[in-house]
Design an enzyme around this catalytic site. Structure first.
Site, PDB file in Angstrom:
ATOM      1  N   CYS A  57       1.316  -0.739   0.135  1.00 44.59           N
ATOM      2  CA  CYS A  57       0.257   0.244   0.426  1.00 44.59           C
ATOM      3  C   CYS A  57       0.712   1.433   0.062  1.00 44.59           C
ATOM      4  O   CYS A  57       2.059   1.578   0.407  1.00 44.59           O
ATOM      5  CB  CYS A  57      -1.117   0.045   1.433  1.00 44.59           C
ATOM      6  SG  CYS A  57      -1.830   1.289   1.311  1.00 44.59           S
ATOM      7  N   ASP A  59       0.354   3.481   1.942  1.00 45.13           N
ATOM      8  CA  ASP A  59       0.385   4.577   3.211  1.00 45.13           C
ATOM      9  C   ASP A  59       1.668   4.731   3.494  1.00 45.13           C
ATOM     10  O   ASP A  59       2.903   4.118   3.568  1.00 45.13           O
ATOM     11  CB  ASP A  59      -0.206   3.273   3.746  1.00 45.13           C
ATOM     12  CG  ASP A  59      -0.598   4.493   5.321  1.00 45.13           C
ATOM     13  OD1 ASP A  59      -0.130   4.479   6.114  1.00 45.13           O
ATOM     14  OD2 ASP A  59      -1.755   4.310   5.727  1.00 45.13           O
ATOM     15  N   ARG A  61       2.918   5.340   6.440  1.00 40.83           N
ATOM     16  CA  ARG A  61       3.185   4.463   7.658  1.00 40.83           C
ATOM     17  C   ARG A  61       4.021   2.970   7.835  1.00 40.83           C
ATOM     18  O   ARG A  61       4.379   2.683   8.543  1.00 40.83           O
ATOM     19  CB  ARG A  61       2.166   4.632   8.013  1.00 40.83           C
ATOM     20  CG  ARG A  61       1.126   5.732   9.034  1.00 40.83           C
ATOM     21  CD  ARG A  61       0.085   5.384   9.256  1.00 40.83           C
ATOM     22  NE  ARG A  61      -0.381   5.180   8.521  1.00 40.83           N
ATOM     23  CZ  ARG A  61      -2.208   4.612   8.953  1.00 40.83           C
ATOM     24  NH1 ARG A  61      -2.220   4.822  10.237  1.00 40.83           N
ATOM     25  NH2 ARG A  61      -3.197   3.563   8.312  1.00 40.83           N
ATOM     26  N   HIS A 113      -1.799  -4.141   5.181  1.00 42.75           N
ATOM     27  CA  HIS A 113      -1.914  -3.465   6.541  1.00 42.75           C
ATOM     28  C   HIS A 113      -2.925  -3.213   7.021  1.00 42.75           C
ATOM     29  O   HIS A 113      -4.125  -2.606   6.521  1.00 42.75           O
ATOM     30  CB  HIS A 113      -0.758  -2.117   6.367  1.00 42.75           C
ATOM     31  CG  HIS A 113      -1.927  -0.878   5.968  1.00 42.75           C
ATOM     32  ND1 HIS A 113      -2.383  -0.050   6.974  1.00 42.75           N
ATOM     33  CD2 HIS A 113      -1.571  -0.264   4.605  1.00 42.75           C
ATOM     34  CE1 HIS A 113      -2.646   0.893   5.496  1.00 42.75           C
ATOM     35  NE2 HIS A 113      -2.375   0.855   4.958  1.00 42.75           N
ATOM     36  N   CYS A 116      -6.064   0.100   6.968  1.00 38.02           N
ATOM     37  CA  CYS A 116      -5.786   0.771   5.574  1.00 38.02           C
ATOM     38  C   CYS A 116      -6.751   1.646   5.316  1.00 38.02           C
ATOM     39  O   CYS A 116      -7.816   1.280   5.339  1.00 38.02           O
ATOM     40  CB  CYS A 116      -5.953  -0.814   4.601  1.00 38.02           C
ATOM     41  SG  CYS A 116      -5.769  -0.243   2.601  1.00 38.02           S
TER      42      CYS A 116
END
Length: 237
Positions: A57, A59, A61, A113, A116
């Site tokens: 992803c 993302d 993080r 994750h 999400c």
């Protein structure tokens, strides 16, 4: 940051201190890498030969090589919203093709994750505009596993389970590709895996996807090589 002036003007302003700090951080990182290994950048500039393709992803993080404990050059990375593997997405298809045919990766990992945002948006029954075509893939996963998901009364648990099911379906999409099937027949790699990263404790969860069994199960429809049956003996592919 966007600052509006007169009706006919638009000013863009940036936090220059934070932006410039990136380059200072870069210089510190270079110094640290050289301190640890004087030949680090000589090695880094050599041809890459990673064993892993990571499809994750976007993302911010979830830093791919860091959560895997790998160094730059050890993992080839593709990222998009909600780690999707759409067969009409030339970006991810090109990445898989290059990683398998030219880098000869041994493992392909689809990693989602928990928490999400893309998966959560797909669970929201409203028009998401431009995101609709992208999120429909996740909504299709929900449709395919409707009974299981609707039997989960806790909303967070349902959300996390959809994250896992989405990873599994995207891993299956990888297995459906001719590039992966041809390489596996010839070399017995790559193997496809499905993982989920937990933001709350930093741990990776292996969903233990049975690559060989899935390939066997889908070969009637998704045998894109015309050779799978020739390599299927005594229940093995």
């Amino acid at each position: 940051m966007i600052r509006l002036g007169r009706p006919d003007t638009l000013f863009l302003t940036f936090d220059m201190t934070s932006y410039e700090q990136i380059f200072e951080n870069n210089r510190q990182w270079v110094a640290e890498m050289k301190h640890k290994d004087a030949d680090f950048f000589e090695k880094l500039s050599a041809d890459q030969s990673p064993d892993y393709l990571y499809i994750g992803c976007s993302d911010s993080r979830v830093p791919a090589n860091e959560i895997m404990g790998l160094q730059p050059g050890e993992v080839f990375v593709h990222r998009n919203i909600a780690n999707l593997v759409n067969n009409t997405d030339l970006n991810v298809m090109s990445c898989i093709n290059f990683a398998v045919r030219h880098l000869h990766v041994k493992h392909i990992i689809v990693c989602g994750h928990y928490d999400c945002g893309g998966v959560k948006a797909a669970m929201t029954p409203k028009d998401m505009g431009l995101l609709n075509p992208w999120l429909r893939t996740i909504r299709d996963v929900y449709r395919m596993h409707h009974d299981e998901l609707n039997s989960i009364t806790d909303e967070r648990a349902k959300y996390n389970r959809l994250v896992e099911l989405n990873v599994r379906e995207q891993a299956i999409n990888v297995i459906k590709t001719a590039t992966v099937q041809k390489s596996y027949i010839k070399n017995e790699y790559p193997i496809v895996h499905g993982w989920v990263f937990d933001l709350h404790n930093g741990l990776l969860k292996d969903l233990e996807i049975n690559f060989v069994q899935i390939l066997k199960d889908i070969q009637e429809i998704y045998d894109l090589t015309g050779m799978m049956s020739e390599h299927h003996e005594d229940g093995d592919i």
